[in-house]
Design a protein around this motif. Structure first.
Motif, PDB file in Angstrom:
ATOM      1  N   GLU A 103       0.829  -1.203   0.000  1.00 42.93           N
ATOM      2  CA  GLU A 103       0.000   0.000   0.000  1.00 42.93           C
ATOM      3  C   GLU A 103       0.868   1.259   0.000  1.00 42.93           C
ATOM      4  OE1 GLU A 103      -2.852   0.001   3.095  1.00 42.93           O
ATOM      5  OE2 GLU A 103      -3.850  -1.848   2.444  1.00 42.93           O
ATOM      6  N   ILE A 104       1.978   1.214   0.735  1.00 44.04           N
ATOM      7  CA  ILE A 104       2.898   2.357   0.743  1.00 44.04           C
ATOM      8  C   ILE A 104       3.494   2.564  -0.640  1.00 44.04           C
ATOM      9  CG2 ILE A 104       5.082   3.200   1.652  1.00 44.04           C
ATOM     10  CD1 ILE A 104       3.075   0.848   3.749  1.00 44.04           C
ATOM     11  N   THR A 105       3.872   1.464  -1.280  1.00 44.48           N
ATOM     12  CA  THR A 105       4.415   1.543  -2.635  1.00 44.48           C
ATOM     13  C   THR A 105       3.397   2.129  -3.596  1.00 44.48           C
ATOM     14  OG1 THR A 105       5.814  -0.389  -2.211  1.00 44.48           O
ATOM     15  CG2 THR A 105       5.419   0.200  -4.512  1.00 44.48           C
ATOM     16  N   LEU A 106       2.116   1.765  -3.433  1.00 46.93           N
ATOM     17  CA  LEU A 106       1.064   2.303  -4.287  1.00 46.93           C
ATOM     18  C   LEU A 106       0.935   3.809  -4.124  1.00 46.93           C
ATOM     19  CD1 LEU A 106      -1.296   1.799  -6.250  1.00 46.93           C
ATOM     20  CD2 LEU A 106      -2.764   1.430  -4.243  1.00 46.93           C
ATOM     21  N   VAL A 107       0.996   4.272  -2.874  1.00 44.23           N
ATOM     22  CA  VAL A 107       0.892   5.716  -2.619  1.00 44.23           C
ATOM     23  C   VAL A 107       2.073   6.462  -3.251  1.00 44.23           C
ATOM     24  CG1 VAL A 107       0.931   7.493  -0.831  1.00 44.23           C
ATOM     25  CG2 VAL A 107      -0.455   5.433  -0.511  1.00 44.23           C
ATOM     26  N   ILE A 108       3.282   5.944  -3.047  1.00 44.75           N
ATOM     27  CA  ILE A 108       4.471   6.584  -3.629  1.00 44.75           C
ATOM     28  C   ILE A 108       4.391   6.563  -5.151  1.00 44.75           C
ATOM     29  CG2 ILE A 108       6.975   6.382  -3.904  1.00 44.75           C
ATOM     30  CD1 ILE A 108       7.154   5.385  -1.057  1.00 44.75           C
ATOM     31  N   GLY A 109       3.915   5.448  -5.702  1.00 42.19           N
ATOM     32  CA  GLY A 109       3.811   5.330  -7.150  1.00 42.19           C
ATOM     33  C   GLY A 109       2.798   6.298  -7.736  1.00 42.19           C
ATOM     34  N   LEU A 110       1.613   6.411  -7.100  1.00 36.08           N
ATOM     35  CA  LEU A 110       0.600   7.339  -7.597  1.00 36.08           C
ATOM     36  C   LEU A 110       1.078   8.788  -7.511  1.00 36.08           C
ATOM     37  CD1 LEU A 110      -2.649   5.752  -6.108  1.00 36.08           C
ATOM     38  CD2 LEU A 110      -1.905   5.749  -8.498  1.00 36.08           C
ATOM     39  N   LEU A 111       1.746   9.103  -6.400  1.00 37.08           N
ATOM     40  CA  LEU A 111       2.294  10.451  -6.249  1.00 37.08           C
ATOM     41  C   LEU A 111       3.351  10.711  -7.316  1.00 37.08           C
ATOM     42  CD1 LEU A 111       2.277  13.016  -4.494  1.00 37.08           C
ATOM     43  CD2 LEU A 111       4.084  11.987  -3.121  1.00 37.08           C
ATOM     44  N   GLY A 112       4.179   9.685  -7.585  1.00 35.65           N
ATOM     45  CA  GLY A 112       5.203   9.831  -8.610  1.00 35.65           C
ATOM     46  C   GLY A 112       4.606  10.016  -9.997  1.00 35.65           C
ATOM     47  N   ILE A 113       3.536   9.268 -10.300  1.00 32.11           N
ATOM     48  CA  ILE A 113       2.883   9.406 -11.604  1.00 32.11           C
ATOM     49  C   ILE A 113       2.365  10.831 -11.793  1.00 32.11           C
ATOM     50  CG2 ILE A 113       0.862   8.704 -12.954  1.00 32.11           C
ATOM     51  CD1 ILE A 113       1.266   5.874 -11.822  1.00 32.11           C
ATOM     52  N   TRP A 114       1.790  11.383 -10.735  1.00 32.66           N
ATOM     53  CA  TRP A 114       1.287  12.766 -10.816  1.00 32.66           C
ATOM     54  C   TRP A 114       2.426  13.747 -11.052  1.00 32.66           C
ATOM     55  CZ3 TRP A 114       0.472  16.214  -6.071  1.00 32.66           C
ATOM     56  CH2 TRP A 114       0.031  17.471  -6.472  1.00 32.66           C
ATOM     57  N   ARG A 115       3.485  13.644 -10.229  1.00 30.27           N
ATOM     58  CA  ARG A 115       4.573  14.609 -10.335  1.00 30.27           C
ATOM     59  C   ARG A 115       5.326  14.446 -11.664  1.00 30.27           C
ATOM     60  NH1 ARG A 115       3.350  18.631  -8.154  1.00 30.27           N
ATOM     61  NH2 ARG A 115       5.410  19.334  -8.862  1.00 30.27           N
ATOM     62  N   TYR A 116       5.610  13.217 -12.061  1.00 29.02           N
ATOM     63  CA  TYR A 116       6.349  13.013 -13.300  1.00 29.02           C
ATOM     64  C   TYR A 116       5.483  13.321 -14.521  1.00 29.02           C
ATOM     65  CZ  TYR A 116       9.207  10.603  -9.893  1.00 29.02           C
ATOM     66  OH  TYR A 116       9.935  10.301  -8.775  1.00 29.02           O
ATOM     67  N   GLY A 117       4.167  13.119 -14.388  1.00 31.76           N
ATOM     68  CA  GLY A 117       3.260  13.517 -15.458  1.00 31.76           C
ATOM     69  C   GLY A 117       3.258  15.035 -15.647  1.00 31.76           C
ATOM     70  N   TRP A 118       3.339  15.758 -14.541  1.00 37.95           N
ATOM     71  CA  TRP A 118       3.410  17.221 -14.597  1.00 37.95           C
ATOM     72  C   TRP A 118       4.729  17.655 -15.241  1.00 37.95           C
ATOM     73  CZ3 TRP A 118       0.477  21.122 -14.875  1.00 37.95           C
ATOM     74  CH2 TRP A 118       0.852  22.385 -14.450  1.00 37.95           C
TER      75      TRP A 118
END
Length: 536
Positions: A58-73
């Motif tokens: 679950e922690i990995t999922l949170v970090i991954g989703l946050l990363g997708i948002w930031r790297y998408g930006w």
């Protein structure tokens, strides 16, 4: 008398060459990148289970989703920058060349330059570059010098008489009677308003340590003829660092970031700063008393610190005025200048001081710019301003999660997180290499620590907006009050910092399921509800 530096370490010719194609992406550079990703792959396979075991997925999922948002930006900025640099600006540049070759010239060029006890060699290079641009434009020019020391005035005057006596250039010296760059600029603008400056004249704002590259001014001038609604444009920068190599690498990485972001923003007809190093303005706004007073005495009303004036950040004040006035602003990527950074003393101390100054200026101006609303500017620019406020917190989420997970669940998680950072920051650096002069393997590490330190400094500064320091302008300081009120204000700032950081840690841990939320019974016990109910 200012300290002199030998001319050799910052000869401009050393950095005018911009390698492209295989000259930049050499076989050795590609080998380094391949080896880098190979080591990261070994790291991933070594810690392959730390991300997806039942306790941490679950922690990995949170970090991954946050990363997708930031790297998408980040990717959004990269695409917009590519469109502007590949298609939009080249058409502007070609149209500008036709205007220039057709014989159009501005009536007069005005250089508004401030300097304070600058090194002799730097000042001489700056003046020579200004005079070269005036000669290339073949129009009369005036250097309006905002000076705080007679040494600078005599040096510039003697240089003009000795080397440029045949040039149609006039030197106007405006000696400031109070300290501070803002007041120096204000005095110069007041002198301009009493002179023969016309509304459609072009005024080049520049610092006394900014050396113009060839055609730096000429690339900007035709744009003002092409676009009557254009009120300001800002230029590219490269750095000449006299100091530790790691500081030079950090600065070149930041300038690569700046190029990418500036081109992305300029696609919307606005920028997020009109850098004080060098920007070109149409004179009509600059001669207004409202503009001059904003530059001289820009201030903020704060609930904790009261009313305080801005020490640095004059470029942010000019930008805010243009933004609220609905003015079009552009970035000119092939108008180049060289910033000379002389690092004396601790490089780390200077780095943190720069972060505090840059972050403080951004925070002080960002809130009021956001308050203008998306109807006063393109929505993308407004969203970028909002992202600046949010990103300082989101940047801290993933390291907080990684540290907490390593402490509470699996100590090996931190090693997997380090590999994750190495991979993602190299992917981001691949974009930056396109805007840098060389492929430098230190960029991924500098980029991460730059983001981490920058976010931390912003969190510190947001509760201490009145505290300002400008080390390379006579070590000016503001907001360092004393007495009971200042002590209480500092205590409140420290309390708020601790409170918000604690909320960040607890909120992140709750969101990722690292800790359980308090039960209703616990809340009742803490509030004393159950005890009081029993007494009744």
């Amino acid at each position: 008398m200012p300290q002199e530096i030998a001319p050799g370490p910052y000869t401009v010719d050393e950095i005018t060459h911009q390698p492209r194609g295989w000259a930049k992406w050499t076989p050795f550079a590609l080998f380094q990148i391949t080896l880098y990703f190979g080591l990261c792959f070994i790291g991933l396979t070594t810690f392959e289970n730390v991300f997806f075991n039942p306790a941490t997925k679950e922690i990995t999922l949170v970090i991954g989703l946050l990363g997708i948002w930031r790297y998408g930006w980040w990717f959004t900025h990269a695409v917009r920058a590519w469109i502007y640099g590949r298609f939009v600006y080249p058409s502007m540049r070609d149209a500008g060349r036709k205007v220039w070759e057709g014989g159009w010239r501005p009536r007069h060029l005005h250089f508004m330059m401030t300097t304070y006890k600058e090194h002799r060699n730097i000042t001489e290079k700056v003046i020579r570059s200004i005079c070269r641009e005036i000669r290339e434009a073949d129009v009369p020019g005036t250097i309006w010098l905002g000076s705080g020391d007679k040494f600078d005035e005599d040096l510039i005057s003697e240089l003009l008489q000795r080397e440029w006596s045949d040039l149609n250039v006039t030197l106007h010296v405006v000696r400031q009677n109070q300290p501070g760059k803002r007041l120096a600029i204000g005095l110069v603008l007041r002198a301009m308003s009493r002179g023969e400056v016309e509304d459609d004249d072009l005024i080049i704002f520049m610092d006394g340590d900014f050396i113009l590259a060839k055609n730096a001014v000429g690339a900007c001038l035709p744009l003002f003829k092409l676009y009557p609604d254009l009120q300001a444009c800002t230029t590219d920068e490269e750095v000449l660092c006299i100091g530790p190599k790691w500081v030079a690498n950090w600065l070149t990485m930041r300038f690569a970031q700046r190029r990418l972001a500036m081109q992305s923003h300029s696609l919307s007809g606005r920028v997020l700063t009109l850098t004080g190093r060098m920007s070109v303005f149409r004179a009509n706004h600059l001669l207004k008393l409202k503009f001059i007073r904003l530059l001289e005495a820009d201030h903020l009303e704060h609930w904790l610190w009261g009313k305080f004036r801005f020490l640095s950040g004059d470029d942010k004040s000019t930008w805010y005025y243009m933004l609220q006035s609905g003015c079009r602003m552009l970035y000119v990527p092939d108008a180049m200048g060289y910033t000379v950074e002389v690092i004396e003393g601790s490089g780390m101390d200077r780095m943190v001081q720069n972060f505090r100054r840059w972050s403080g200026n951004m925070l002080r101006n960002g809130s009021r710019a956001l308050a203008l609303g998306p109807h006063r500017m393109p929505f993308f620019i407004w969203w970028c301003l909002l992202d600046q406020r949010v990103s300082m917190w989101t940047m801290l989420v993933s390291p907080v999660l990684a540290v907490c997970t390593s402490v509470l669940h699996d100590p090996a998680y931190i090693f997997g997180y380090v590999v994750f950072i190495c991979i993602t920051r190299m992917l981001l650096s691949l974009f930056l290499y396109g805007y840098a002069r060389k492929v430098d393997l230190s960029y991924p590490f500098i980029l991460y620590f730059n983001q981490l330190i920058n976010a931390s400094v912003k969190v510190y500064c947001i509760f201490r907006l009145s505290k300002q320091r400008w080390s390379n302008r006579g070590d000016q300081r503001a907001g360092e009050g004393d007495g009971l009120i200042a002590t209480l204000q500092n205590w409140m700032a420290s309390y708020l910092t601790a409170l918000y950081v604690t909320i960040l840690f607890v909120g992140v841990c709750l969101m990722a399921g690292l800790i359980d939320p308090p039960s209703g019974r616990m809340i009742s016990h803490v509030l004393g509800i159950s005890a009081s109910a029993g007494a009744m």
